[in-house]
Scaffold this motif. Structure first.
Motif, short mmCIF file in Angstrom:
data_model
loop_
_atom_site.label_atom_id
_atom_site.label_comp_id
_atom_site.label_asym_id
_atom_site.label_seq_id
_atom_site.Cartn_x
_atom_site.Cartn_y
_atom_site.Cartn_z
N LYS A 3 -8.54 -3.03 -3.17
CA LYS A 3 -8.42 -2.20 -4.38
C LYS A 3 -7.10 -2.52 -5.11
CE LYS A 3 -10.94 2.04 -3.05
NZ LYS A 3 -12.25 1.58 -3.43
N LEU A 4 -7.15 -2.41 -6.44
CA LEU A 4 -5.96 -2.56 -7.27
C LEU A 4 -5.51 -1.14 -7.61
CD1 LEU A 4 -4.47 -5.02 -8.36
CD2 LEU A 4 -5.68 -4.70 -10.51
N VAL A 5 -4.35 -0.74 -7.04
CA VAL A 5 -3.95 0.66 -7.16
C VAL A 5 -2.67 0.79 -7.97
CG1 VAL A 5 -5.06 1.34 -5.01
CG2 VAL A 5 -2.69 0.53 -4.98
N CYS A 6 -2.30 2.02 -8.25
CA CYS A 6 -1.10 2.30 -9.03
C CYS A 6 0.01 2.74 -8.07
CB CYS A 6 -1.45 3.40 -10.03
SG CYS A 6 -0.14 3.68 -11.19
N VAL A 7 1.17 2.03 -8.15
CA VAL A 7 2.24 2.25 -7.18
C VAL A 7 3.52 2.70 -7.88
CG1 VAL A 7 3.72 1.11 -5.46
CG2 VAL A 7 1.29 0.51 -5.62
N VAL A 8 4.18 3.74 -7.35
CA VAL A 8 5.54 4.07 -7.80
C VAL A 8 6.47 3.15 -7.03
CG1 VAL A 8 7.24 5.91 -8.11
CG2 VAL A 8 4.81 6.48 -8.02
N ALA A 9 7.13 2.22 -7.76
CA ALA A 9 7.79 1.11 -7.07
C ALA A 9 9.28 1.32 -6.86
CB ALA A 9 7.54 -0.19 -7.84
#
Ligand SMILES: [Zn+2]
Ligand SMILES: [Zn+2]
Length: 663
Positions: A614-620
């Motif tokens: 999956k291509l997910v949204c990350v707080v980097a």
């Protein structure tokens, strides 16, 4: 290991229905038994109802029945419930039997002949209102050891200590509530347990008999001289009369464990065998008892001492499991978290789901487990159905639609690997580490699903039919391996795979099933529907779920928002974190030199393999967070609430490159 096994679990008490806590023990024990039987070992699983003592008298009186009729009625109900959950005893008998009376006398005489029985007057609580002595269950008060209120006169449910009724603080009569109790004298029989203290020290310290955690517990008891044990009760009582006495009975805890042996005798008698083959001092047999934490004292001290004194075989192993909590709370009637086995069945839930859930949670240690219905749903749907079940069903269905016959399996390492995996799994079962068994099978099945996903035989059937059918034959064979490894846990599922693939499952058989017809596939696992879970939950979750109010949050400046660095990340790998039920360890590509480890608390929403790819949204740009044991999280994945799952990963379209900024 001896050549045969005699396995028992604690005798259910015949004063009430089986509940989901009883079934933890039944599932753990019977999974162990099934695995031993599947491997061709002689393993007898013997059980009985524990039918004596004052709670039975009280229960029978309430039901307006004689104790005999009352315990018979409960016995029938217990037998039906066990059967419904596929708990299959070699014999499920009763302690109110002629055999048990005979053996209770034999044990008592052997203890007396060994000089271990004392008869002496004891002061007992006496209720002037009811005109009777108040033994164990007829008296309540505070535990003399830990102070817990409302305990019975024989043992504390909180700390497990055993004591005399006269030791209770602030005692009262359990029948009429009278708090002005008298003390009167009556002669009683005692087992001088300290006589066997050296034997017990030796037996408990020999490897394999007890789990280390339990041994530590028992060592504390053995550090002090063991107290004498009162094994007699005054009439009125329901039990066996002490020989030579008119109004005295054996205490229920004397004849209850003897029920293990006397029930074996009954089974032997019915099958042309001798009880000495199992319980004889030198029998080539290992006796294994499964019990809960609440009855450790009886099974690790009283019972081995009695067997030793009477010249029988002492247990090879006493295995203790943890207690069951429900949705994070202790299972209790007053809290509304108490569930009978029958209620689970009446709500329409599949017994196999519960077996799977328990086995997937139980390990070798006496750690408590928690029944979360949400986790039960996620594990069954995400693992049993979506992983192992799907592998079998997908492959079998395609073979069925394309000739209905397996061909030669595609070349693969799995048949060689399977030998090692099976050895490891057999070992894990023997240690009662079913949690690890389930994980191993899931890993094996995941790999096969991934291969199938890459080879896409459903697409190549038209262009290269032979290769496609070989791939499918391989997948069917892997599903058969997984089904046999899980068969002690989910026998109906395994039987389904066996029937549909058209050949028996047998441990130790590594030759692939090839060039053979299959039968028409049917779904192997029923999906857990939310409505079913809610139906069951509504029976026991007393408090309604907290009302959701719109939450007012303070405003954020645009600058504050800009400080947050959001990036697209591709999940390369996902795995469970040992001993952390909620956590998944994710390996995520953020377009940097090396992928990051990010920990998400979503193990109850996703099986690990569902997140991979999956291509997910990350707080980097969060600081690293340490979860202990070397596990550090470098960022956070975003999830939405309010969907079918508790947490749904926020996915980005496939054409977004890992590392891209999300604004
Ligand atoms: Zn206590
Ligand atoms: Zn009373």
């Amino acid at each position: 290991m001896a050549s045969r096994l005699l396995v028992t679990h604690a005798l259910p008490y015949a004063n009430g229905s089986l509940h989901l806590g009883h079934l933890v023990e039944s599932v753990q024990t019977y999974v162990f038994v099934r695995k031993m039987k599947a491997m061709g070992k002689e393993c007898r699983f013997i059980c009985a109802d524990d039918t004596h003592g004052t709670p039975i008298v009280i229960g029978a009186r309430k039901a307006n029945l004689s104790p005999e009729v009352y315990v018979e009625r409960i016995h029938r109900e217990h037998a039906q419930d066990y059967q419904a959950f596929d708990i299959d005893f070699d014999l499920f008998y009763t302690t109110h039997s002629a055999e048990n009376e005979r053996y209770a006398r034999r044990f008592f005489e052997a203890l007396r002949a060994d000089g271990a029985i004392d008869k002496r007057d004891v002061l007992q609580m006496y209720c002037g209102v009811d005109k009777r002595f108040l033994p164990d269950r007829y008296i309540r008060g505070e535990c003399p050891v830990c102070g817990t209120k409302d305990q019975y006169g024989d043992a504390c449910e909180n700390c497990g200590s055993t004591y005399e009724p006269t030791d209770l603080k602030n005692p009262r009569c359990a029948i009429c509530g009278n708090t002005s109790l008298e003390t009167r004298s009556s002669p009683h029989y005692f087992v001088r347990l300290s006589k066997y203290q050296d034997f017990l020290r030796r037996w408990t310290s020999e490897p394999g008999h007890l789990q280390p955690e339990i041994r530590n517990f028992v060592d504390k008891w053995l550090a002090e001289p063991l107290r004498d044990w009162d094994v007699s009760r005054d009439a009125p009582y329901f039990g066996f009369k002490i020989p030579g006495e008119e109004d005295k009975y054996f205490y229920v805890w004397l004849d209850a464990p003897i029920g293990y042996l006397s029930s074996t005798d009954k089974w032997c008698h019915d099958h042309g065998r001798r009880v000495e083959e199992f319980w004889g001092k030198d029998a080539d047999c290992d006796v294994v008892h499964f019990i809960g934490k609440d009855i450790v004292y009886f099974h690790t001290l009283f019972w081995p001492a009695m067997l030793h004194a009477s010249g029988w075989k002492v247990p090879a192993r006493v295995h203790v499991h943890g207690m069951l909590g429900v949705e994070g709370a202790k299972m209790s009637k007053s809290r509304g978290t108490f569930l009978n086995a029958r209620e689970y069945l009446d709500a329409g839930l599949d017994p196999e789901w519960l077996r799977y859930f328990y086995a997937a949670n139980l390990g070798p240690t006496p750690t408590d487990i928690d029944l979360s219905l949400g986790e039960l749903r996620n594990r069954v749907n995400g693992e049993l159905l979506a992983n192992v079940g799907n592998l079998a069903n997908r492959a079998l269905s395609l073979v069925w639609k394309n000739g209905g016959k397996l061909t030669a399996a595609a070349p693969s390492e799995v048949f060689t690997q399977a030998r090692t995996v099976e050895r490891e799994i057999a070992d894990l079962y023997a240690r009662c580490d079913t949690r690890a068994v389930v994980q191993k099978v899931l890993d094996f099945s995941s790999a096969a699903n991934q291969r199938l996903q890459a080879q896409k035989p459903w697409e190549t059937l038209k262009s290269d039919r032979e290769a496609a059918l070989s791939e499918l034959t391989l997948a069917v064979n892997v599903a058969r391996l997984c089904a046999r490894w899980l068969s002690p846990v989910v026998p109906r599922f395994a039987r389904g795979v066996e029937e549909q693939s058209g050949a028996k499952l047998a441990w130790g058989d590594f030759a692939p099933l090839e060039n053979a017809p299959i039968r028409e596939p049917r779904p192997l696992v029923r999906k857990v529907e939310d409505a079913e879970i809610q139906k069951l939950a509504s029976r026991f979750v007393a408090a309604p779920p907290a009302e959701s109010k719109p939450v007012v949050t303070p405003e954020l400046s645009i600058d504050q928002f800009a400080q947050m660095e959001l990036r697209a990340g591709k999940v390369l790998a996902a795995e469970k974190v040992p001993k952390k039920d909620k956590l998944l360890r994710l390996t995520i590509d953020l377009g940097e030199a090396s992928p990051r480890t990010i920990v998400s608390g979503v193990a109850q929403s996703y099986a690990p393999e569902e997140l991979v790819g999956k291509l997910v949204c990350v707080v980097a740009n969060l600081p690293p967070r340490d979860f202990g044991k070397g596990l550090v999280s470098h960022g956070m994945v975003l999830y939405a609430s309010g969907g079918d799952r508790e947490n749904t990963a926020i996915e980005l379209p496939a054409d977004v490159k890992p590392g891209s900024k999300v604004k």
